[in-house]
Design an enzyme around this catalytic site. Structure first.
Site, PDB file in Angstrom:
ATOM      1  N   HIS A  38       0.013  -2.356  -1.339  1.00  0.00           N
ATOM      2  CA  HIS A  38       0.081  -1.742  -0.024  1.00  0.00           C
ATOM      3  C   HIS A  38       0.159  -0.224  -0.164  1.00  0.00           C
ATOM      4  O   HIS A  38       0.786   0.299  -1.069  1.00  0.00           O
ATOM      5  CB  HIS A  38       1.307  -2.266   0.731  1.00  0.00           C
ATOM      6  CG  HIS A  38       1.325  -1.899   2.174  1.00  0.00           C
ATOM      7  ND1 HIS A  38       0.451  -2.448   3.080  1.00  0.00           N
ATOM      8  CD2 HIS A  38       2.108  -1.028   2.877  1.00  0.00           C
ATOM      9  CE1 HIS A  38       0.697  -1.943   4.281  1.00  0.00           C
ATOM     10  NE2 HIS A  38       1.684  -1.072   4.173  1.00  0.00           N
ATOM     11  N   ASP A  40      -1.107  -6.841  -1.901  1.00  0.00           N
ATOM     12  CA  ASP A  40      -0.291  -6.318  -0.800  1.00  0.00           C
ATOM     13  C   ASP A  40       0.616  -7.431  -0.264  1.00  0.00           C
ATOM     14  O   ASP A  40       0.132  -8.398   0.319  1.00  0.00           O
ATOM     15  CB  ASP A  40      -1.210  -5.812   0.311  1.00  0.00           C
ATOM     16  CG  ASP A  40      -0.467  -5.105   1.424  1.00  0.00           C
ATOM     17  OD1 ASP A  40       0.761  -5.293   1.555  1.00  0.00           O
ATOM     18  OD2 ASP A  40      -1.109  -4.346   2.177  1.00  0.00           O
ATOM     19  N   CYS A  44      -1.988   0.874   7.480  1.00  0.00           N
ATOM     20  CA  CYS A  44      -0.780   0.072   7.664  1.00  0.00           C
ATOM     21  C   CYS A  44      -0.620  -0.268   9.156  1.00  0.00           C
ATOM     22  O   CYS A  44      -1.507  -0.856   9.747  1.00  0.00           O
ATOM     23  CB  CYS A  44       0.432   0.809   7.095  1.00  0.00           C
ATOM     24  SG  CYS A  44       1.953  -0.152   7.001  1.00  0.00           S
TER      25      CYS A  44
END
Length: 250
Positions: A219, A188, A130
């Protein structure tokens, strides 16, 4: 491979940075042996339990792993944000408050620390999830970093992490000299198809040595807490990252 861990407080231009160190345990077999290192950049929540387990997995495969507190200037030492609305809001605010240049100096402090360790081989990689995927991408621009694995890296395409003019990660992509591994989830929402395409085209234009992997995942599919966790993709992701680092760093 059994592992051990400790923590160290590193001086950086923006303050003290708590860094968690995981490495193969000292035994008769590993005495005087040197290992490559990986800087593992966390999500916006800093060193949560899933991030700690990620570091342990990588260390257990023969690497020294450093996990920095990515927002050390903005929180008390030891801060871990929750995987909830309050934690997400605080982490996103910290992301906007800290410029990429401060992350660059954090990386340099960790490189300097590694160079003092007698059990460090001198070969370095970077990895992240991330926010940390974007920071690993950024670390790949450091001349010491030979291999980088980025999982669903945010903010590269959007520039949401601020920087000085002309010093954003897309512009600086030309400075990546090692091998890069980009891993994404097709579903995502934080890095939509057009964002991924922008990153891909930029890597091609800048002549970076990279591989590109997109999976049917959302995600944070690597995070082994919460309802987005995909155990099959997680195992595949670790295999890919470990394969890259063993091939390039050993």
């Amino acid at each position: 491979m059994l592992i051990q861990n400790h923590q160290v407080d590193l001086d950086t231009p923006t303050g003290t940075m708590r860094t968690y160190v995981y490495r193969p345990r000292e035994t008769a077999e590993t005495e005087h042996k040197q290992f490559p290192a990986i800087i593992l950049y966390s999500e916006i929540f800093q060193q949560t339990s899933p991030i700690r387990r990620s570091a342990q997995i990588m260390a257990g495969h023969g690497f020294i792993v450093l996990v920095p507190e990515v927002f050390h200037e903005l929180n008390p030492i030891g801060t871990v944000l929750g995987y909830d609305d309050a934690g997400r809001d605080k982490g996103n605010a910290d992301k906007v408050a800290k410029h990429l240049e401060a992350h660059d100096s954090d990386t340099q402090s960790m490189v300097d620390y590694l160079n003092t360790l007698p059990y460090y081989s001198g070969k370095l990689g970077a990895m992240g999830f991330c926010l940390g995927g974007g920071l690993a991408y950024r670390a790949a621009m450091h001349p010491s970093v030979l291999a980088t694995s980025c999982f669903y890296a945010t903010d590269i395409h959007s520039g949401l992490t601020p920087s000085q003019t002309g010093n954003d990660s897309l512009t600086r992509t030309k400075d990546i000299r090692g091998e890069l591994q980009m891993i994404w989830g097709k579903q995502d929402p934080h890095i939509p198809a057009e964002g991924r395409a922008r990153v891909y085209q930029n890597l091609v234009e800048k002549g970076v040595n990279f591989t590109w992997h997109e999976f049917n995942g959302v995600h944070a599919f690597m995070r082994d807490e919460g309802d987005r966790y995909d155990a099959e993709l997680q195992l595949l992701g670790y295999q890919m990252a470990i394969g890259l680092f063993r091939r390039v760093l050993y």
